[in-house]
Design a protein around this motif. Sequence first.
Motif, short mmCIF file in Angstrom:
data_model
loop_
_atom_site.label_atom_id
_atom_site.label_comp_id
_atom_site.label_asym_id
_atom_site.label_seq_id
_atom_site.Cartn_x
_atom_site.Cartn_y
_atom_site.Cartn_z
N SER A 116 0.83 -1.21 0.00
CA SER A 116 0.00 0.00 0.00
C SER A 116 0.86 1.25 0.00
O SER A 116 0.60 2.22 -0.74
CB SER A 116 -0.92 -0.01 1.22
OG SER A 116 -1.80 -1.11 1.18
N VAL A 117 1.90 1.24 0.85
CA VAL A 117 2.80 2.39 0.89
C VAL A 117 3.48 2.59 -0.47
O VAL A 117 3.61 3.71 -0.98
CB VAL A 117 3.84 2.21 2.01
CG1 VAL A 117 4.92 3.29 1.92
CG2 VAL A 117 3.17 2.26 3.37
N MET A 118 3.91 1.50 -1.09
CA MET A 118 4.57 1.59 -2.40
C MET A 118 3.61 2.14 -3.44
O MET A 118 3.99 2.91 -4.34
CB MET A 118 5.08 0.20 -2.81
CG MET A 118 6.26 -0.29 -1.97
SD MET A 118 6.54 -2.06 -2.14
CE MET A 118 6.84 -2.20 -3.90
N GLY A 119 2.32 1.76 -3.36
CA GLY A 119 1.35 2.27 -4.31
C GLY A 119 1.20 3.78 -4.20
O GLY A 119 1.13 4.49 -5.22
N THR A 140 -2.79 0.78 6.99
CA THR A 140 -2.95 0.20 5.65
C THR A 140 -4.36 0.44 5.11
O THR A 140 -4.54 0.81 3.95
CB THR A 140 -2.65 -1.30 5.68
OG1 THR A 140 -1.31 -1.50 6.14
CG2 THR A 140 -2.81 -1.94 4.31
N ASN A 141 -5.37 0.24 5.96
CA ASN A 141 -6.75 0.47 5.53
C ASN A 141 -6.99 1.94 5.18
O ASN A 141 -7.72 2.25 4.23
CB ASN A 141 -7.72 0.03 6.63
CG ASN A 141 -7.79 -1.48 6.76
OD1 ASN A 141 -7.40 -2.20 5.86
ND2 ASN A 141 -8.30 -1.95 7.90
N THR A 142 -6.37 2.84 5.96
CA THR A 142 -6.53 4.27 5.67
C THR A 142 -5.94 4.61 4.30
O THR A 142 -6.54 5.33 3.50
CB THR A 142 -5.85 5.11 6.76
OG1 THR A 142 -6.50 4.84 8.02
CG2 THR A 142 -5.96 6.59 6.45
N ILE A 143 -4.73 4.08 4.04
CA ILE A 143 -4.08 4.36 2.76
C ILE A 143 -4.93 3.82 1.61
O ILE A 143 -5.06 4.45 0.55
CB ILE A 143 -2.67 3.75 2.75
CG1 ILE A 143 -1.78 4.46 3.77
CG2 ILE A 143 -2.06 3.81 1.36
CD1 ILE A 143 -0.41 3.84 3.94
N LYS A 144 -5.54 2.65 1.82
CA LYS A 144 -6.31 2.03 0.74
C LYS A 144 -7.66 2.72 0.52
O LYS A 144 -8.09 2.89 -0.62
CB LYS A 144 -6.57 0.55 1.07
CG LYS A 144 -5.36 -0.35 0.92
CD LYS A 144 -5.77 -1.80 1.25
CE LYS A 144 -4.62 -2.76 1.07
NZ LYS A 144 -5.02 -4.16 1.40
#
Length: 437
Positions: A246-249, A352-356
């Motif tokens: 997710s961070v990489m995206g 991770t959920n926040t980023i997504k």
Amino acid sequence: MTESSSARRWRETPGDTDREWVRREPERREYARDVVLAAILLGATALSVLLSQSAGFYEHPAPIWISALYVVVCTAPLALRRRWPEAVAVVVGVVFALAQILSVSETLFANISLFIALYSVGAWGRHRARATIVRVVIVIGMFVWLFAALVAHTSDPGSFANIPRDGAISPIVAIGLLQIVTNLLYFGGAFYFGDRAWAAARERSALVARTAELAAEREINAQRAVSLERVRIARDLHDIVAHHVSVMGVQAGAARRVVDSDPEGAAASLRSIESSARTAVAELHRMLTTLRDDEHPGGDAPSTRGLEQLSTLVGDTREAGVTILSRTIGTERPVPPTVGATLYRIAQEAITNTIKHAGPGAEIDLRLRYLDDAVELELGDTGTGSAVAAPGIGTGEGHGHLGMRERVDAVGGTIQIGPRARGGYLVRARIPTGEAE
């Protein structure tokens, strides 16, 4: 709850166990002990015969060859009392009765030999019905012989000629009662102690079997624990990879947007992507190494991460271009490793959920509170929350939410997951740690 087969066997009634359980064959050392016992009784019986003949207990004692044969046949079979207890008891019982009839000058060790033979039938008879029948037949035969001897003595006018008759009970009745009580105690003792030895051996056998079953169950439980640990590690692997991907995206998207206008910023994002990729691969390698290790499945795995690594997690998130505010409230103190690891994984999953799903420009507010008897992690965002969440995320039905709930339940904590009234999404986990020292 269904009772296990081992528990059912353990709680069977003695009668059921008697029908199913057969005592093991004697060991070599037990045969050796019986040979020694028979030899001792043979020598003692021979000495008793010589002493009794010298004392003149019988006016017409049996010939010496009959006495010698009696000594051997009455004691030697006891060497096989555990192997063929019923046959030994019958032989010794017959010899005992014949010795009285033939006036063999010995009674002490004959009684001891007969008692041991009857005891052995009760203790070692592997067919319980046959063992009971043999003993009952011998006892009945002995009492028949006793009553016959009493009748013969009472029929002889000279048998009680020198006995005074001024007692409250007739001497004939008194002698008969004494003989009956003595024999009842004698044969009753042989019955009781023999059966108790059998029951004790049966209980020892059940205890050994139960111990073996418990050891097998412990082995199964240990294997089950390893399997559960591998499941936990696999779940951690999902969290780790999902977070880094997710961070990489996010970083890749930022680099794409500024690649023409800000080459240096794009290069920084690409370097961050490279770092996240390497970290993800390293974590994946460590996880798979742990999963392949049959002896130490829970070794140096990333699941040992705790609250000390929250700052690194926050830093990685900031490098990904996500605004995150982190605060610690209260006095920091050591917490159990399971509590720290659980809170770390919850924070990682929530970020991770926040980023997504929170949408572009969402900010994260992470608060770690040290309470008197608990630690509370609160992570909220300013995004659109469940409105853009994947199916099931907003209602707590997603795998990520289920994983967080399972982790918190495993350590006795509580967790709240859902949209905030003022917008955004909130995850609040509270795990008890006990009173502060």
